[in-house]
Motif scaffolding. Structure first.
Motif, PDB file in Angstrom:
ATOM      1  N   ALA A  59       0.826  -1.205   0.000  1.00 13.94           N
ATOM      2  CA  ALA A  59       0.000   0.000   0.000  1.00 13.94           C
ATOM      3  C   ALA A  59       0.862   1.258   0.000  1.00 13.94           C
ATOM      4  CB  ALA A  59      -0.929  -0.014   1.215  1.00 13.94           C
ATOM      5  N   ALA A  60       1.952   1.248   0.758  1.00 13.42           N
ATOM      6  CA  ALA A  60       2.844   2.414   0.805  1.00 13.42           C
ATOM      7  C   ALA A  60       3.490   2.660  -0.550  1.00 13.42           C
ATOM      8  CB  ALA A  60       3.910   2.206   1.879  1.00 13.42           C
ATOM      9  N   ARG A  61       3.880   1.595  -1.218  1.00 15.36           N
ATOM     10  CA  ARG A  61       4.481   1.751  -2.552  1.00 15.36           C
ATOM     11  C   ARG A  61       3.448   2.269  -3.552  1.00 15.36           C
ATOM     12  NH1 ARG A  61       9.416  -0.581  -1.928  1.00 15.36           N
ATOM     13  NH2 ARG A  61       9.571  -2.371  -0.522  1.00 15.36           N
ATOM     14  N   LEU A  62       2.203   1.851  -3.382  1.00 11.10           N
ATOM     15  CA  LEU A  62       1.151   2.340  -4.273  1.00 11.10           C
ATOM     16  C   LEU A  62       0.953   3.844  -4.089  1.00 11.10           C
ATOM     17  CD1 LEU A  62      -1.193   1.671  -6.265  1.00 11.10           C
ATOM     18  CD2 LEU A  62      -2.642   1.369  -4.252  1.00 11.10           C
ATOM     19  N   VAL A  63       0.991   4.298  -2.848  1.00  8.72           N
ATOM     20  CA  VAL A  63       0.787   5.727  -2.568  1.00  8.72           C
ATOM     21  C   VAL A  63       1.935   6.551  -3.123  1.00  8.72           C
ATOM     22  CG1 VAL A  63       0.623   7.448  -0.731  1.00  8.72           C
ATOM     23  CG2 VAL A  63      -0.654   5.317  -0.554  1.00  8.72           C
ATOM     24  N   THR A  64       3.164   6.099  -2.895  1.00  9.72           N
ATOM     25  CA  THR A  64       4.347   6.894  -3.251  1.00  9.72           C
ATOM     26  C   THR A  64       4.887   6.573  -4.636  1.00  9.72           C
ATOM     27  OG1 THR A  64       5.748   5.248  -2.151  1.00  9.72           O
ATOM     28  CG2 THR A  64       5.016   7.140  -0.849  1.00  9.72           C
ATOM     29  N   ARG A  65       4.310   5.602  -5.327  1.00 10.25           N
ATOM     30  CA  ARG A  65       4.768   5.188  -6.665  1.00 10.25           C
ATOM     31  C   ARG A  65       6.251   4.786  -6.648  1.00 10.25           C
ATOM     32  NH1 ARG A  65       1.512   6.371 -11.042  1.00 10.25           N
ATOM     33  NH2 ARG A  65      -0.261   7.742 -10.682  1.00 10.25           N
ATOM     34  N   THR A  66       6.635   3.993  -5.669  1.00 14.85           N
ATOM     35  CA  THR A  66       8.007   3.507  -5.595  1.00 14.85           C
ATOM     36  C   THR A  66       8.037   2.030  -5.938  1.00 14.85           C
ATOM     37  OG1 THR A  66       7.702   3.179  -3.212  1.00 14.85           O
ATOM     38  CG2 THR A  66       8.803   5.193  -3.909  1.00 14.85           C
ATOM     39  N   SER A  67       9.175   1.570  -6.403  1.00 16.91           N
ATOM     40  CA  SER A  67       9.302   0.184  -6.827  1.00 16.91           C
ATOM     41  C   SER A  67       9.535  -0.729  -5.635  1.00 16.91           C
ATOM     42  CB  SER A  67      10.459   0.039  -7.814  1.00 16.91           C
ATOM     43  OG  SER A  67      11.706   0.200  -7.134  1.00 16.91           O
ATOM     44  N   LYS A  68       9.368  -2.008  -5.870  1.00 13.93           N
ATOM     45  CA  LYS A  68       9.523  -2.982  -4.787  1.00 13.93           C
ATOM     46  C   LYS A  68      10.982  -3.151  -4.375  1.00 13.93           C
ATOM     47  CE  LYS A  68       9.856  -7.066  -7.790  1.00 13.93           C
ATOM     48  NZ  LYS A  68       9.283  -8.392  -8.078  1.00 13.93           N
ATOM     49  N   TYR A  69      11.940  -2.595  -5.132  1.00 12.27           N
ATOM     50  CA  TYR A  69      13.361  -2.750  -4.801  1.00 12.27           C
ATOM     51  C   TYR A  69      13.850  -1.659  -3.857  1.00 12.27           C
ATOM     52  CZ  TYR A  69      13.066  -5.911  -8.761  1.00 12.27           C
ATOM     53  OH  TYR A  69      12.688  -6.918  -9.603  1.00 12.27           O
ATOM     54  N   GLN A  70      13.060  -0.617  -3.625  1.00 11.31           N
ATOM     55  CA  GLN A  70      13.462   0.438  -2.701  1.00 11.31           C
ATOM     56  C   GLN A  70      13.156   0.030  -1.266  1.00 11.31           C
ATOM     57  OE1 GLN A  70      11.729   3.904  -5.433  1.00 11.31           O
ATOM     58  NE2 GLN A  70      12.957   4.719  -3.765  1.00 11.31           N
ATOM     59  N   HIS A  71      14.016   0.439  -0.343  1.00  8.38           N
ATOM     60  CA  HIS A  71      13.848   0.070   1.061  1.00  8.38           C
ATOM     61  C   HIS A  71      12.569   0.699   1.600  1.00  8.38           C
ATOM     62  CE1 HIS A  71      14.777  -0.875   5.204  1.00  8.38           C
ATOM     63  NE2 HIS A  71      15.818  -1.589   4.793  1.00  8.38           N
ATOM     64  N   ILE A  72      11.803  -0.089   2.347  1.00  9.56           N
ATOM     65  CA  ILE A  72      10.470   0.347   2.757  1.00  9.56           C
ATOM     66  C   ILE A  72      10.490   1.246   3.985  1.00  9.56           C
ATOM     67  CG2 ILE A  72      10.012  -1.634   4.253  1.00  9.56           C
ATOM     68  CD1 ILE A  72       7.537   0.188   1.902  1.00  9.56           C
ATOM     69  N   THR A  73      11.487   1.123   4.858  1.00  9.52           N
ATOM     70  CA  THR A  73      11.483   1.890   6.110  1.00  9.52           C
ATOM     71  C   THR A  73      11.448   3.397   5.875  1.00  9.52           C
ATOM     72  OG1 THR A  73      12.653   0.107   7.253  1.00  9.52           O
ATOM     73  CG2 THR A  73      12.682   2.286   8.284  1.00  9.52           C
ATOM     74  N   PRO A  74      12.287   3.957   4.995  1.00 11.98           N
ATOM     75  CA  PRO A  74      12.186   5.408   4.747  1.00 11.98           C
ATOM     76  C   PRO A  74      10.828   5.806   4.156  1.00 11.98           C
ATOM     77  CG  PRO A  74      14.268   4.532   3.918  1.00 11.98           C
ATOM     78  CD  PRO A  74      13.419   3.358   4.260  1.00 11.98           C
ATOM     79  N   ILE A  75      10.226   4.925   3.379  1.00 11.07           N
ATOM     80  CA  ILE A  75       8.928   5.239   2.773  1.00 11.07           C
ATOM     81  C   ILE A  75       7.855   5.341   3.853  1.00 11.07           C
ATOM     82  CG2 ILE A  75       7.157   4.410   1.175  1.00 11.07           C
ATOM     83  CD1 ILE A  75       9.385   3.030  -0.402  1.00 11.07           C
ATOM     84  N   LEU A  76       7.845   4.373   4.776  1.00  9.25           N
ATOM     85  CA  LEU A  76       6.863   4.409   5.861  1.00  9.25           C
ATOM     86  C   LEU A  76       7.078   5.619   6.761  1.00  9.25           C
ATOM     87  CD1 LEU A  76       6.740   0.631   6.917  1.00  9.25           C
ATOM     88  CD2 LEU A  76       5.106   1.877   5.507  1.00  9.25           C
ATOM     89  N   GLN A  77       8.331   5.970   7.001  1.00 10.30           N
ATOM     90  CA  GLN A  77       8.609   7.139   7.839  1.00 10.30           C
ATOM     91  C   GLN A  77       8.166   8.424   7.153  1.00 10.30           C
ATOM     92  OE1 GLN A  77      12.787   6.763   8.651  1.00 10.30           O
ATOM     93  NE2 GLN A  77      12.493   5.411  10.413  1.00 10.30           N
ATOM     94  N   ALA A  78       8.372   8.503   5.834  1.00 11.09           N
ATOM     95  CA  ALA A  78       7.949   9.697   5.100  1.00 11.09           C
ATOM     96  C   ALA A  78       6.425   9.846   5.122  1.00 11.09           C
ATOM     97  CB  ALA A  78       8.458   9.632   3.664  1.00 11.09           C
ATOM     98  N   LEU A  79       5.721   8.720   5.064  1.00 13.48           N
ATOM     99  CA  LEU A  79       4.258   8.752   5.144  1.00 13.48           C
ATOM    100  C   LEU A  79       3.761   8.904   6.573  1.00 13.48           C
ATOM    101  CD1 LEU A  79       3.408   5.879   2.617  1.00 13.48           C
ATOM    102  CD2 LEU A  79       3.029   8.333   2.276  1.00 13.48           C
ATOM    103  N   HIS A  80       4.658   8.752   7.528  1.00 13.27           N
ATOM    104  CA  HIS A  80       4.328   8.787   8.966  1.00 13.27           C
ATOM    105  C   HIS A  80       3.371   7.651   9.327  1.00 13.27           C
ATOM    106  CE1 HIS A  80       5.233  10.996  12.543  1.00 13.27           C
ATOM    107  NE2 HIS A  80       3.974  11.063  12.921  1.00 13.27           N
ATOM    108  N   TRP A  81       3.638   6.456   8.772  1.00 12.77           N
ATOM    109  CA  TRP A  81       2.850   5.253   9.071  1.00 12.77           C
ATOM    110  C   TRP A  81       3.643   4.386  10.044  1.00 12.77           C
ATOM    111  CZ3 TRP A  81       0.787   3.032   3.762  1.00 12.77           C
ATOM    112  CH2 TRP A  81      -0.057   3.983   3.175  1.00 12.77           C
TER     113      TRP A  81
END
Length: 858
Positions: free
Chosen positions: A737-759
């Motif tokens: 779901a986080a990758r869908l929101v941010t349009r990032t690929s599955k190869y990018q590390h997920i922790t920074p993405i979740l922190q950026a979304l504040h999830w």
């Protein structure tokens, strides 16, 4: 191979996979495939029409094989269906598969053909890619969008205000009927003058509300240039045509994007599901039995629904002759004898806090009602007050419109028993109910008259709080080496068979309802009617002599008050219970050596519940009662199937069942529950992915919270302490779901993405929910049956820890898997590990803010 196949009428995605068998040479393992295949499926979630095929080298014909079981579990979790059912290999195994969405009938006529010069057989199928032709339909409608709202407001003000004065009417009961009839009659005359009903024939085409004049002109220019290019064949005309095609598609995408963003950003939270259904689901045809005349079918439905309830009541009347009521009559020390009048401001507050729904019986369409609330408010307030003070419910508002709805899509549409009656009442009638019920609920709360274990329709009570209490009790029992019996009772049409006289007597004796308040409820219940509507045909009106109105505001509360004595009866047997509306849970914890005695106690308890139900005109459905024998997964005792004798039925223990939205299993492992959440959440992600192209990040996040995060968080307090392998499934869903929101690929590390979304990650979300419920339990914001787990730490002598807002850990677990998962242990354990500034937060808002920040840091 991954390819997109486009025809003139449809598009689908075809993925062909070959999975080499693991060997020492290729260094592949089954675990690698089970990890990589879900990642592939999550990356293609937005594809609605999907066909995955190929040689998987998985023996799906053998569900006992661990690889096959895990593979089929992955398909089920992603809402996929495997169509090949016969062997595709010379050794008799099914290795070559065809996989599609369960909700999309893309593949038909699957067959396997032998005789090829290969050790594999050929798999043949037909792919459905033909668009059905457009159909015509005759509709009746009003041109509501063309009306002048300002003129309607003016007409309503002049027509309704004088009619609020009925001082010349001597009969108070007659006043409310006169007021209501005048109110509705004037509104109908106004709407008929501004937007009369017209009949017209329309062609059912795909709905494109974003299509505008600019797009129409651009499309005409594109067609003109296309004709010119085909006529001349010149390169310059071809380039002009391509240029206009790009211009048109850019305009189309821009119009779609703007429309969808505005729809989602303007939608209220309760409307988001409807908006997304409109955008992502094809418009389905309402299933109905075969018929020639809609009026005849409507009458058949009306007769069936009426006969179903009357036959149940007849059966109860026959049985009750030999049954003695086992409820003792008590007298309530408090009294509720009248409703008080309300101001226009109070009525407006209730209107704004409730949802205005449409009903065929309402004089005005919903869109106009919302626009003209201020002008209608004086008339509405006059009717509400006259109804409450006179103890009479308006006669014209007692009629309901019923729509038959097929219970499940796969059921036989020609069988009337497979339909559920969906009742719809007028908005004005439900407004009167809301005002009355809000006063009655305040009286019940102030005098502590609510049933202690009833969690439905009460503030701070929920299905999660009810399940958490049951789970915590059973987990503590398993931790001590005991086992438990959990019984889920099922009542047939519980709201429809209530006896009015028994209900009114119970309201007076048990709850102290008397005077005009008692008169109002009696008036509300009696002389009610309903009609079934099929298309535009309405059946003959049918009288309702029992039950509380379906779809009403007062009905659910009246049912809980009616069924409250059943809890006293169950408790008297020493059996624990938890109730949510008519969903009743009975459970007992006991030592394995006392199993026979516990079964006997449970059978006697249910027998008395059946007797009470018959005496109170409720039908206990013995055949649908579910029994779960809960034992520890670490027990050395051999598994034993137990059974209960209930009436004429023998109920055998089940391995698991759905209980108030959660899937309970016989070991309380919650694996099936997590799989169910993942499946529904991934389907929701796929639906959002279908329209992601037209959404910005803010609106995509809003949809993800409504459709995905809500599922992950639903009842997640039940998941505390589970193994990481279980929680990781939910975490993968959140990552997708986080990758869908941010349009990032599955190869990018997920922790920074979740922190950026504040999830918060899933594990922290579970801890957050446990601590939030702990804070609420200490501040009278949770049910008493949850607050009983919480006790403050008060040492016998003064210590430094005395002033640190700590909780006593009264539950000392013996096992990590069961004891430490119980709320009785988890709540004080997690609470005491919080920093002191969080434990001493003075409000719920500040506690949430501090807690979330703390969980992000740790």
């Amino acid at each position: 191979m991954d390819m997109r196949i486009t025809s003139s009428s449809s598009v689908f995605r075809l993925i062909v996979i070959y999975r080499p068998p693991p060997s020492k040479e290729n260094k592949l393992t089954d675990l690698m495939f089970l990890d990589d295949f879900p990642s592939l499926l999550e990356s293609i979630l937005p594809s609605s029409s999907l066909l995955v095929t190929g040689d998987f080298n998985v023996h799906v014909d053998n569900p006992e094989d661990p690889l096959s079981a895990n593979f089929l579990d992955i398909l089920n979790m992603h809402d996929l269906n495997q169509h090949v059912c016969s062997p595709t290999h010379k050794k008799g195994h099914t290795l070559d598969l065809l996989v599609t969405r369960k909700t999309n009938e893309l593949v038909t006529d699957v067959s396997v053909h032998r005789g090829l010069p290969s050790d594999h057989f050929a798999v043949k199928c037909l792919v459905r890619i033909v668009r059905p032709p457009a159909s015509r339909q005759c509709v009746r409608s009003r041109k509501v969008r063309e009306v002048d709202i300002g003129m309607i407001r003016k007409d309503i003000s002049s027509a309704l205000l004088p009619n609020s004065d009925t001082s010349d009417t001597s009969n108070d009961i007659l006043k409310v009927d006169i007021l209501t009839d005048q109110f509705n009659s004037n509104l109908r005359k106004i709407i008929d003058s501004h937007a009369p009903v017209t009949d017209r024939t329309v062609i059912l085409r795909p709905h494109a509300p974003w299509y505008c004049d600019a797009l129409r002109n651009a499309k005409q220019e594109k067609r003109r240039r296309e004709r010119k290019y085909k006529a001349t064949g010149l390169t310059v005309h071809r380039e002009l045509y391509k240029e206009q095609c790009e211009t048109y598609h850019d305009l189309l995408n821009s119009a779609k994007t703007t429309y969808h963003r505005d729809q989602i950003s303007d939608a209220e939270p309760r409307d988001l599901f409807r908006v997304v259904d409109t955008l992502t689901k094809p418009k389905s045809i309402i299933a109905l039995p075969a018929h020639d005349d809609p009026k005849d079918l409507a009458d058949r439905f009306a007769d069936y629904f009426h006969h179903k309830i009357s036959s149940l009541r007849d059966r109860l009347d026959t049985s009750s002759n030999s049954v003695i009521s086992i409820e003792s009559n008590g007298t309530c020390s408090s009294s509720f004898d009248s409703f008080h009048s309300v101001s226009e401001e109070e009525v407006l507050k209730i209107i704004k806090s409730s949802h205005i729904t449409s009903c065929k019986l309402d004089p005005l369409p919903v869109s106009i009602t919302k626009e003209c609330i201020d002008e209608m408010l004086p008339g509405m307030t006059a009717i509400v007050n006259q109804s409450l003070l006179s103890g009479s419910f308006p006669s014209s508002l007692k009629h309901a419109i019923v729509t038959p709805l097929l219970k499940k899509p796969k059921l036989d549409a020609d069988e009337l028993a497979n339909y559920r009656p969906i009742s719809n009442l007028t908005y004005l009638g439900k407004l009167i109910e809301r005002v009355a019920i809000s006063q009655l609920q305040s009286y019940l709360h102030d005098n502590d008259l609510n049933a202690s274990k009833q969690s439905a329709y009460r503030a701070h009570h929920s299905t999660e709080s009810a399940l958490l209490r049951v789970q915590s009790d059973i987990l503590c029992a398993l931790d001590k080496g005991n086992e438990a019996i959990l019984v889920l009772l099922d009542f047939s049409s519980a709201f429809d068979t209530i006896d009015h006289q028994l209900l009114l007597q119970r309201l007076a004796d048990r709850y102290g309802v008397s005077g005009t308040a008692h008169m109002w409820i009696k008036s509300y219940l009696e002389n009610r009617t309903q009609s079934v509507v099929v298309k535009d045909a309405v059946s003959t009106s049918v009288s309702l002599s029992c039950g509380v109105p379906q779809g009403s505001v007062a009905g659910p509360l009246l049912f809980t008050m009616y069924s409250a004595p059943m809890q006293d009866l169950i408790t008297a047997h020493g059996v624990h219970t938890m109730v949510y509306a008519d969903d009743t849970q009975l459970y007992m914890c006991f030592h394995p050596d006392d199993r026979a005695q516990a079964i006997e106690v449970m059978e006697n308890c249910i027998a008395d519940v059946r007797s009470w139900a018959v005496a109170n005109k409720l039908v206990l459905n013995d055949a649908k009662t579910v029994l779960i024998h809960v034992t520890s997964r670490f027990s050395n005792r051999p598994a034993t199937n137990i059974s209960l004798v209930i009436g004429d039925s023998v109920i055998n223990s089940s391995s698991g069942a759905r209980n108030l939205g959660a899937v309970m299993d016989s070991h309380f492992c919650m694996k099936e529950h997590i799989d169910s959440i993942c499946k529904s959440a991934l389907v929701a992600i796929r639906r959002i992915g279908q329209i992601r192209y037209y959404l910005d990040e803010v609106n995509t996040a809003r949809l993800v919270h409504a459709f995905v995060t809500s599922r992950i968080d639903s009842c997640n307090s039940l998941l505390y302490g589970l193994p990481d392998s279980y929680i990781s499934k939910l975490q993968r869903v959140q990552n997708t779901a986080a990758r869908l929101v941010t349009r990032t690929s599955k190869y990018q590390h997920i922790t920074p993405i979740l922190q950026a979304l504040h999830w918060l990650p899933v594990q922290q979300r579970i801890i957050y929910k446990i601590l939030l419920m702990t804070f609420k339990a200490q501040n009278q914001l949770s049910p008493l049956y949850i607050s009983h787990f919480i006790s403050h730490y008060n040492p016998s002598r003064k210590l430094r820890s005395s002033s640190k807002s700590l909780l006593s850990v009264t539950c000392r677990p013996s096992t990590k898997y069961y004891g430490e998962r119980s709320f009785a242990f988890a709540a004080p354990f997690l609470w005491n590990n919080l920093p002191h500034n969080i434990r001493s937060a003075d409000s719920l808002h500040s506690f949430k803010r501090l807690l979330k920040t703390h969980l992000f840091i740790v």
